[in-house]
Design a protein around this motif. Structure first.
Motif, PDB file in Angstrom:
ATOM      1  N   LEU A 262      18.064 -38.048  13.816  1.00 25.82           N
ATOM      2  CA  LEU A 262      17.350 -37.358  12.839  1.00 25.82           C
ATOM      3  C   LEU A 262      16.100 -38.245  12.189  1.00 25.82           C
ATOM      4  O   LEU A 262      16.635 -38.907  11.535  1.00 25.82           O
ATOM      5  N   ARG A 263      14.972 -38.331  12.630  1.00 21.53           N
ATOM      6  CA  ARG A 263      14.038 -39.164  12.007  1.00 21.53           C
ATOM      7  C   ARG A 263      13.311 -38.518  10.582  1.00 21.53           C
ATOM      8  O   ARG A 263      12.677 -37.547  10.540  1.00 21.53           O
ATOM      9  N   LEU A 264      13.616 -39.157   9.480  1.00 20.07           N
ATOM     10  CA  LEU A 264      13.006 -38.830   8.267  1.00 20.07           C
ATOM     11  C   LEU A 264      12.154 -39.933   7.824  1.00 20.07           C
ATOM     12  O   LEU A 264      12.152 -41.154   7.460  1.00 20.07           O
TER      13      LEU A 264
ATOM     14  N   TRP B  46       4.551 -46.787   7.415  1.00 15.62           N
ATOM     15  CA  TRP B  46       4.979 -45.561   8.043  1.00 15.62           C
ATOM     16  C   TRP B  46       6.254 -45.439   8.839  1.00 15.62           C
ATOM     17  O   TRP B  46       6.447 -45.189   9.866  1.00 15.62           O
ATOM     18  N   GLY B  47       7.285 -45.994   8.122  1.00 14.45           N
ATOM     19  CA  GLY B  47       8.557 -46.147   8.475  1.00 14.45           C
ATOM     20  C   GLY B  47       9.186 -44.875   8.711  1.00 14.45           C
ATOM     21  O   GLY B  47       8.855 -43.871   8.060  1.00 14.45           O
TER      22      GLY B  47
END
Length: 336
Positions: free
Chosen positions: A26-28, A37-38
Motif C-alpha cells: 500500500l503506497r502512501l 517524492w517519497g
C-alpha cells in the motif's frame, strides 16, 4: 454544508480481485527531507481462490507489538492459493512507520493508529492509513483478526477477545471465532475508551471482529509466536477459508464485567507487583505497590483489587507514572 470526501492517496500495488498469491504494498505518498517524492510502503499480501469469504488479517496496529507481524509475515510466505476457498488479505504491519521504529505511535506524526479511525483522507499519515482501511479494506472483509499484545508498557495473559455488541447475532459470531482461535485464555472484553478504534469501526460495519492480547513487554516468545500462528489458521478454518477443523485446545474464559477491572496508579514511582499474571486475587487484596523514589523512608502506595478474579494484565516497566494502568483483574466465567 456539503462534506466532500477526497479520494484516498493510498495506492495498492495488488489486485484484490485476482486469483493467486500476490505480494505488494500500500503506497502512501510522504514528502520528507530525504525524499521529496517519497512514499510509505506498507507490505500487503493477497491470496485468492475463487468465491468465498474474505478474511482481513492485521498486525502492528501498534508498532511495538510483535506476535501479529511474526505470524502474518510467516502466513503470507507460506499460504498457497489452492489451500484456500475465498480470499485472505494480510497486512502484517498496519502502522508501518511505527513498526519500523519499534514504537507504539508513528514517528512521523505521533499518531496512534488504533485511536485514529475512521481516519481522514486529507489528514496526517496515520489518519490516511486509517481512512484507507475504513473505506477500502474493511468493506471487503467478512471476518477481521487484529493482533495485539502489551507492547513495551503492558504485559497480558495470552488471550483472544471479542466485545459485547448490540447485535447479538454478530456478537455470537465474534465469540465463536474467539473460541476457534483457541488461545490459553479467551476474553469478553471492554475498552477504557473505544472511540477511534479499529475494533469499533469494524464492528459498526457489521464485521466479525477478533482481537488478541498475547503477552507484551515489547518482545515476543516462542510460546506466544506459536499461539499466534496456530490461532490465525484456526480462525481461517472456522471461517471455511482453509479446509479442516480448528486445532482446539483448552481455554479459560474471562470477563471484564465493569470498569472496576482496571486499576490506575495515582502516583509516580517504583512499581512493585505483589501478584503475578494468572494469580487469583480477592476483592480488597493488595495487587501492587508504588514506592516514592524522591527520598528514603517514604511509605509506598498500596493498590487493591476491586473484585475477585485473576490478574490478567499488569504494568511492565519498573517505573510508573500517575495515570498509568497498573493492573487489570478479570473474572472467571463460562464460555458465552
Amino acid at each position: 454544508m456539503t462534506i466532500i470526501t477526497r479520494p484516498s492517496p493510498v495506492t495498492p500495488t495488488v489486485d484484490f480481485d485476482r486469483d493467486g498469491v500476490q505480494h505488494g504494498h500500500l503506497r502512501l505518498p510522504w514528502s520528507r527531507d530525504d525524499s521529496a517524492w517519497g512514499s510509505i510502503m506498507i507490505p500487503i499480501c493477497v491470496v485468492k481462490n475463487g468465491e468465498g469469504p474474505t478474511a482481513l488479517l492485521t498486525g502492528a496496529n501498534h508498532g511495538d507489538e510483535y506476535e501479529g507481524p511474526v505470524a502474518l509475515f510467516d502466513l503470507a510466505r507460506t499460504l498457497k492459493a489452492d489451500e484456500i476457498k475465498g480470499r485472505v488479505i494480510v497486512v502484517p504491519a498496519m502502522n508501518y512507520p511505527a513498526f519500523q521504529a519499534g514504537t507504539r505511535t508513528s514517528p512521523i506524526d505521533k499518531g496512534n493508529l488504533n485511536r485514529s479511525f475512521p481516519g481522514r483522507s486529507d489528514g496526517g499519515a496515520t489518519e490516511k492509513i486509517a481512512d484507507y482501511f475504513t473505506r477500502y479494506l474493511l468493506p471487503l472483509a467478512d471476518i477481521v483478526l487484529d493482533f495485539h499484545s502489551g507492547g513495551r508498557t503492558l504485559d497480558f495473559l495470552p488471550y483472544a477477545a471479542a466485545h459485547a455488541l448490540p447485535d447479538k447475532r454478530q456478537e455470537r459470531a465474534c465469540f465463536d471465532a474467539v473460541a476457534a482461535f483457541s488461545a490459553p485464555y479467551s476474553m469478553r472484553m471492554i475498552e477504557i475508551d473505544a472511540v477511534g478504534m479499529y475494533d469499533t469501526t469494524a464492528e459498526e460495519m457489521g464485521k466479525v471482529f477478533v482481537t488478541t492480547e498475547l503477552s507484551g513487554g515489547g518482545t515476543i516468545s516462542a510460546r506466544t509466536a506459536s499461539i499466534a500462528k496456530r490461532g490465525v489458521l484456526n480462525v481461517l478454518k472456522q471461517a471455511g477459508i482453509v479446509a479442516g477443523a480448528p486445532e482446539a485446545d483448552a481455554t479459560q474464559w474471562l470477563d471484564m464485567p465493569s470498569s472496576d477491572c482496571f486499576v490506575f496508579s495515582e502516583a509516580d514511582g517504583l512499581f512493585e507487583p505483589v501478584k503475578d499474571l494468572g494469580d487469583m486475587v480477592a476483592a480488597g487484596e493488595i495487587i501492587a505497590r508504588v514506592h516514592p523514589i524522591g527520598r528514603t523512608g517514604s511509605v509506598p502506595f498500596d493498590y487493591r483489587a476491586a473484585l475477585d478474579g485473576v490478574l490478567a494484565a499488569r504494568h511492565f516497566p519498573g517505573l510508573i507514572k500517575a495515570g498509568d494502568c497498573l493492573a487489570v483483574v478479570a473474572t472467571l466465567t463460562e464460555a458465552p
